[in-house]
Design a protein around this motif. Sequence first.
Motif, PDB file in Angstrom:
ATOM      1  N   LEU A  73       0.827  -1.218   0.000  1.00 48.17           N
ATOM      2  CA  LEU A  73       0.000   0.000   0.000  1.00 48.17           C
ATOM      3  C   LEU A  73       0.857   1.262   0.000  1.00 48.17           C
ATOM      4  O   LEU A  73       0.537   2.253  -0.665  1.00 48.17           O
ATOM      5  CB  LEU A  73      -0.954  -0.014   1.211  1.00 48.17           C
ATOM      6  CG  LEU A  73      -2.062  -1.070   1.107  1.00 48.17           C
ATOM      7  CD1 LEU A  73      -2.687  -1.358   2.464  1.00 48.17           C
ATOM      8  CD2 LEU A  73      -3.139  -0.630   0.104  1.00 48.17           C
ATOM      9  N   TYR A 113      -4.540   5.754   0.848  1.00 49.49           N
ATOM     10  CA  TYR A 113      -3.728   4.522   0.794  1.00 49.49           C
ATOM     11  C   TYR A 113      -2.645   4.519   1.890  1.00 49.49           C
ATOM     12  O   TYR A 113      -2.305   3.470   2.417  1.00 49.49           O
ATOM     13  CB  TYR A 113      -3.113   4.322  -0.602  1.00 49.49           C
ATOM     14  CG  TYR A 113      -4.134   3.801  -1.608  1.00 49.49           C
ATOM     15  CD1 TYR A 113      -4.762   2.566  -1.421  1.00 49.49           C
ATOM     16  CD2 TYR A 113      -4.490   4.537  -2.728  1.00 49.49           C
ATOM     17  CE1 TYR A 113      -5.713   2.082  -2.324  1.00 49.49           C
ATOM     18  CE2 TYR A 113      -5.439   4.071  -3.640  1.00 49.49           C
ATOM     19  CZ  TYR A 113      -6.045   2.844  -3.432  1.00 49.49           C
ATOM     20  OH  TYR A 113      -6.989   2.375  -4.322  1.00 49.49           O
ATOM     21  N   ALA A 165     -10.371   3.810  -3.434  1.00 51.16           N
ATOM     22  CA  ALA A 165      -9.333   3.639  -2.399  1.00 51.16           C
ATOM     23  C   ALA A 165      -9.949   3.295  -1.045  1.00 51.16           C
ATOM     24  O   ALA A 165      -9.369   2.545  -0.262  1.00 51.16           O
ATOM     25  CB  ALA A 165      -8.498   4.913  -2.273  1.00 51.16           C
ATOM     26  N   GLY A 169      -8.175  -0.053  -0.367  1.00 51.07           N
ATOM     27  CA  GLY A 169      -7.161   0.168   0.680  1.00 51.07           C
ATOM     28  C   GLY A 169      -7.416  -0.688   1.917  1.00 51.07           C
ATOM     29  O   GLY A 169      -6.578  -1.527   2.288  1.00 51.07           O
TER      30      GLY A 169
END
Length: 480
Positions: A73, A113, A165, A169
Motif C-alpha cells: 500500500l 492509501y 481507495a 485500501g
Amino acid sequence: MNVTSATTKKKLFIDGEWIETNDYSELRSPYTEEVIAEIPIATSENVEHAINAAEKAKKVMAKMPAFERANILETLARKLEERSNEAAKIIALEAAKPYSTAKAEVDRTIETYKFAAEEAKRIHGETIPLDAAKGGVNRLGYTVREPIGIIGAITPFNFPMNLVAHKVGPAIAAGNTIVLKPASQTPLSSLFIAELLQEAGLPKGALNVVTGAGRVVGDKLVTDSRVSMITFTGSPSVGIGIRNKAGLKRVTLELGSNAAVIIDRNVDIDKIVSRCVTGAFSNQGQVCISLQRIYAHEDVYDSFVERFIEATKKLKLGDPLSPETDISALISPNDVKRTLLWIDEAKLAGATIATGGVAEGNIVHPTVILNADRQLKVSCQEVFAPIVLINKVKSVDEAIILVNDSNYGLQAGIYTNDVHTALNATENLHVGGVMINDIPTFRVDNMPYGGVKESGTGREGLKYAVEEMTEMKLVVWNRN
Ligand code: NAP
C-alpha cells in the motif's frame, strides 16, 4: 492533452492478467462527448473468472504478514504520487471533474492509501476477562480479527479514485481479496490503480477489476456465495436493491443525501460565504455530502443571500482540463435534463431562481433557489447537481426540524457562536456526522463516515472499514 492511459482499448484485470472481451462500449467525455476509450463489457463468465481468481488468492492474502501488506500500500501511494498529474487528468477526462478538484482527489487518494498502510499494522483483538463469570474461572480468552474473504466492491462515478481507495485500501490492509466493479462512466481510474498495484507487487488475483453493466456484474457479485461482503457506494435505489438480494453477506452501503447547513444569528457571514459556495458547487454538486439546503436565521438571511449570489456569479464555467475551471459538465445529458426539470418544478411552485437555472451544453449554471417548499424535488430528493436552496428560519430549533425532515441523514453542519446551541444541534440532528462551524461537506479520509436512514449503513474511514472487512474470532484456553 496527452493522456495515454485514457485513450486506448482497455482490458479487464483478472488474476493478474489483462483480459480482452468480445464486446466493448465507447467511453465518452461528459464535457466534449468525444470518445476517450473503449471499455470491455464483462459477461457473467468474466465475473465468475474474477471470483475464482479472488478465491484462489484468498489464502495468499490471509497469510501475508502485516508489514508486507503495508509495504504494498505504501508503494502504491508512492507510485500514485509520482504519477499524480496523469491521475488527475484521467479523472478530469472521464468524470468532467474540474482539474484542480481532480488533483485534490488524487492527493486525498494518496493519503487514503497511506492511512490504509498504517491500519494494516494495527489490526488486533482484545483479551476477555472470562473469570468475571463464575463458569469462566481459569480460562484465557482473547479475540483476533481475521480477513472476511472476498469483497465485492461497487463504486460510483463521482470520486472514481478516492472512493475506490476507500474499498481497495482497507480490503488489502485486512488481508482480503477484491473484485471491483467501477461505475461505467469512470472505469479508467480503477484500471489505472490496478496497473499501479500490479507494479507494487500485489499477488495475482488479490484485486480484480471487472467493467461492464451494473446489473450483470453487480448481480453476479451480490449473489455469488463465495463473496463474503459487498461494499457499495452509490444511489439509494441501487443500494437497497443490493441489500435485498445479498442474503447473509455483510453489506455496507454509502448512499446519498440532501445535506444541510444551519446558519445562526450573529455569525460572521463574510467568513463563511466562500466555504458554503465551495460546499454547494464543488464537482458540480455531484458529491454525496454536497451542500443542498441552507437554513439561515432571519437576522442574517438577507446579507448571506446577497453575498452568496455574488460569490456564485464569480465561478468559472468550462473545460474540466483547464486549471481555472470551477464548474464543468454534469456526468450525462440525462442528468442535465433532469436537473432543468427539477428547477422548472421549483419555479412553477413559486420558488425564486436567484441565479443560474440554465444550461450551456452539458454545463448547468450554478443555481441558487430561494423560498423552496419542502415538498419540491430540489428540497426532498438528492439533486446531485449545482443547485442550492437558501431558506429563512426564525430559530435554530426550527432549522433542526427542517434538516431532519428528510429521508436521508449523512452529515449536517451548523454555524453558531453559542456553545449551547451547538451542543443542542449535535444531540438533535439525526445524521451520521455533525460539523460545528463547518459545512456538511467536510470530510477527511480517516474519520468515520457514513449515514443513517436512506443514507446507508456501516462506516468507511480506514479504521472503521477495516473493522467491517474483518471477522472477529474468539479463542478460549481451558487451564483447568
Ligand atoms: P449508481 O447509479 O447507484 O451506481 C453506483 C454503482 O452501482 C455503479 O458502479 C453502477 O454501475 C452500479 N450498479 C448499477 N446498478 C446495479 C445493480 N443492479 N447491481 C449492482 N450494481 C449496480 O450511483 P452513481 O450515479 O454512480 O453515484 C451517485 C450516487 O452515489 C449518489 O446517490 C451519491 O450520493 C452516492 N454517493 C454516496 C457516497 C457516500 O459515501 N455516501 C459517496 C459518493 C456517492 P453502472 O455505472 O454500470 O450503472
